[in-house]
Design an enzyme around this catalytic site. Sequence first.
Site, mmCIF file in Angstrom:
data_model
loop_
_atom_site.group_PDB
_atom_site.id
_atom_site.type_symbol
_atom_site.label_atom_id
_atom_site.label_comp_id
_atom_site.label_asym_id
_atom_site.label_seq_id
_atom_site.Cartn_x
_atom_site.Cartn_y
_atom_site.Cartn_z
ATOM 1 N N LYS A 108 1.532 4.234 -3.398
ATOM 2 C CA LYS A 108 1.197 3.606 -2.076
ATOM 3 C C LYS A 108 1.498 2.148 -1.863
ATOM 4 C CE LYS A 108 -3.034 2.054 -0.867
ATOM 5 N NZ LYS A 108 -2.920 0.691 0.013
ATOM 6 N N PHE B 175 0.502 0.941 6.151
ATOM 7 C CA PHE B 175 0.780 -0.195 7.409
ATOM 8 C C PHE B 175 -0.499 -0.016 7.985
ATOM 9 C CE2 PHE B 175 5.214 0.284 6.423
ATOM 10 C CZ PHE B 175 5.255 -0.767 5.584
ATOM 11 N N LYS B 176 -1.451 0.682 8.022
ATOM 12 C CA LYS B 176 -2.609 1.086 8.583
ATOM 13 C C LYS B 176 -2.256 0.682 10.263
ATOM 14 C CE LYS B 176 -5.979 -0.031 5.039
ATOM 15 N NZ LYS B 176 -5.108 -0.863 4.074
ATOM 16 N N ALA C 262 -2.434 0.823 14.089
ATOM 17 C CA ALA C 262 -3.401 0.766 14.941
ATOM 18 C C ALA C 262 -2.853 0.160 16.205
ATOM 19 C CB ALA C 262 -4.383 -0.207 14.381
ATOM 20 N N PRO D 46 -0.122 4.751 21.932
ATOM 21 C CA PRO D 46 0.617 5.968 21.110
ATOM 22 C C PRO D 46 2.274 5.572 21.073
ATOM 23 C CG PRO D 46 -0.848 6.946 22.753
ATOM 24 C CD PRO D 46 -0.926 5.140 22.745
ATOM 25 N N ASN D 47 2.900 5.037 22.084
ATOM 26 C CA ASN D 47 4.424 4.722 22.008
ATOM 27 C C ASN D 47 4.490 3.718 20.782
ATOM 28 O OD1 ASN D 47 7.022 5.098 23.241
ATOM 29 N ND2 ASN D 47 6.834 2.850 23.600
ATOM 30 N N GLY E 95 -12.407 1.414 -9.805
ATOM 31 C CA GLY E 95 -12.137 0.322 -10.637
ATOM 32 C C GLY E 95 -12.621 -0.943 -10.149
ATOM 33 N N GLY F 136 -15.535 -0.902 -7.871
ATOM 34 C CA GLY F 136 -16.687 -0.469 -8.549
ATOM 35 C C GLY F 136 -16.672 0.985 -8.476
ATOM 36 N N ARG G 70 -5.410 -2.479 -8.672
ATOM 37 C CA ARG G 70 -5.610 -3.532 -9.711
ATOM 38 C C ARG G 70 -6.162 -2.899 -11.102
ATOM 39 N NH1 ARG G 70 -9.611 -6.903 -5.995
ATOM 40 N NH2 ARG G 70 -9.647 -4.946 -5.187
HETATM 41 O O1 O7M Z 1 -7.907 -0.646 -6.586
HETATM 42 P P1 O7M Z 1 -7.760 -1.898 -5.752
HETATM 43 O O2 O7M Z 1 -8.910 -2.178 -5.181
HETATM 44 O O3 O7M Z 1 -6.760 -2.801 -6.171
HETATM 45 O O4 O7M Z 1 -6.928 -1.453 -4.408
HETATM 46 C C1 O7M Z 1 -7.275 -0.544 -3.619
HETATM 47 C C2 O7M Z 1 -5.964 -0.127 -2.546
HETATM 48 O O5 O7M Z 1 -6.588 0.694 -1.443
HETATM 49 C C3 O7M Z 1 -5.607 -1.470 -1.792
HETATM 50 O O6 O7M Z 1 -4.234 -1.254 -1.410
HETATM 51 C C4 O7M Z 1 -6.200 -1.356 -0.543
HETATM 52 O O7 O7M Z 1 -5.557 -2.196 0.488
HETATM 53 C C5 O7M Z 1 -6.610 0.192 -0.076
HETATM 54 N N1 O7M Z 1 -7.729 0.486 0.444
HETATM 55 C C6 O7M Z 1 -8.863 0.133 0.157
HETATM 56 O O8 O7M Z 1 -9.160 -0.540 -0.952
HETATM 57 N N2 O7M Z 1 -9.978 0.590 1.084
HETATM 58 C C7 O7M Z 1 -9.740 1.144 2.011
HETATM 59 O O9 O7M Z 1 -11.087 1.570 2.582
HETATM 60 C C8 O7M Z 1 -8.678 1.639 2.459
HETATM 61 C C9 O7M Z 1 -7.578 1.531 1.600
HETATM 62 C C10 O7M Z 1 -6.511 2.018 2.055
HETATM 63 O O10 O7M Z 1 -5.604 2.397 1.170
HETATM 64 O O11 O7M Z 1 -6.367 2.273 3.124
HETATM 65 C C11 O7M Z 1 -5.188 3.150 3.464
#
Ligand code: O7M
Length: 217
Positions: free
Chosen positions: A34, A61-62, A64, A67-68, A173, A176, A194
């Site tokens: 990802k 890229f979340k 948001a 639609p277009n 991780g 938590g 991480r």
């Molecule tokens: O393991 P981390 O905490 O270093 O990273 C977690 C990854 O998941 C990091 O890329 C965050 O942007 C993403 N993420 C979350 O931590 N929490 C969420 O609720 C959603 C995401 C995510 O991937 O959304 C698609």
Amino acid sequence: MERKTGLILALDVTDRLEAVEISEKVAGYVDAIKIGYPLVLSTGMDMISQLSKFAPIIADFKVADIPNTNRLICEQVFKAGADAVIVQGFTGHDSLEAAVKLAKEENKDIYVVTEMSHPGALDFMQQVGEGIAKMAADAKASGVVAPATRPERVAEIRKIIGNDLSIISPGVGAQGGSASDVIKAGADWVIVGRAIYQAEDPAMAAKKLVDEMKEFI
Ligand code: O7M
């Protein structure tokens, strides 16, 4: 996305060489990588195709928007070589449907964020997370993103979406959460950043997570 290990690497580094080196090391342990704003803004969209030789790429890229605009964004991301795009669900059914329609035409995946993993998600998102999960199922998205920091919420969301959609779950991780606990609660994949890319030995860290989840997958 085919599940072999149950692990997705969240590659939030900002250096091209480091991104490639880590991907090379962990490729055998992950089902997808990802990548999102940190890496793409610092290196460029071509990072997507560069890393796609190691694993399928989920572009986080979340998205948001209306639609277009959702469709226009997803078009570019798929064109760049991503296998899946992550979109926000709170924008509503029409925005989501535009993204899902395009993904289906291109044989790609859309994952929908329900409730996020950080503490602030309790301010607003948790109240609408179940509604978003239902909408994602109705829209026939490929899956949802749900928090490994709250396995009980993942279990709730699994009940809502049934077994046709996947759950990919971040928060293991550094935030938590436990990989095996959230897989037991109903997640299909954990997304880990991480705890892998900051580890002294990223491949070993990834392998440990895969071993931990093995018996529950
Ligand atoms: O393991 P981390 O905490 O270093 O990273 C977690 C990854 O998941 C990091 O890329 C965050 O942007 C993403 N993420 C979350 O931590 N929490 C969420 O609720 C959603 C995401 C995510 O991937 O959304 C698609």
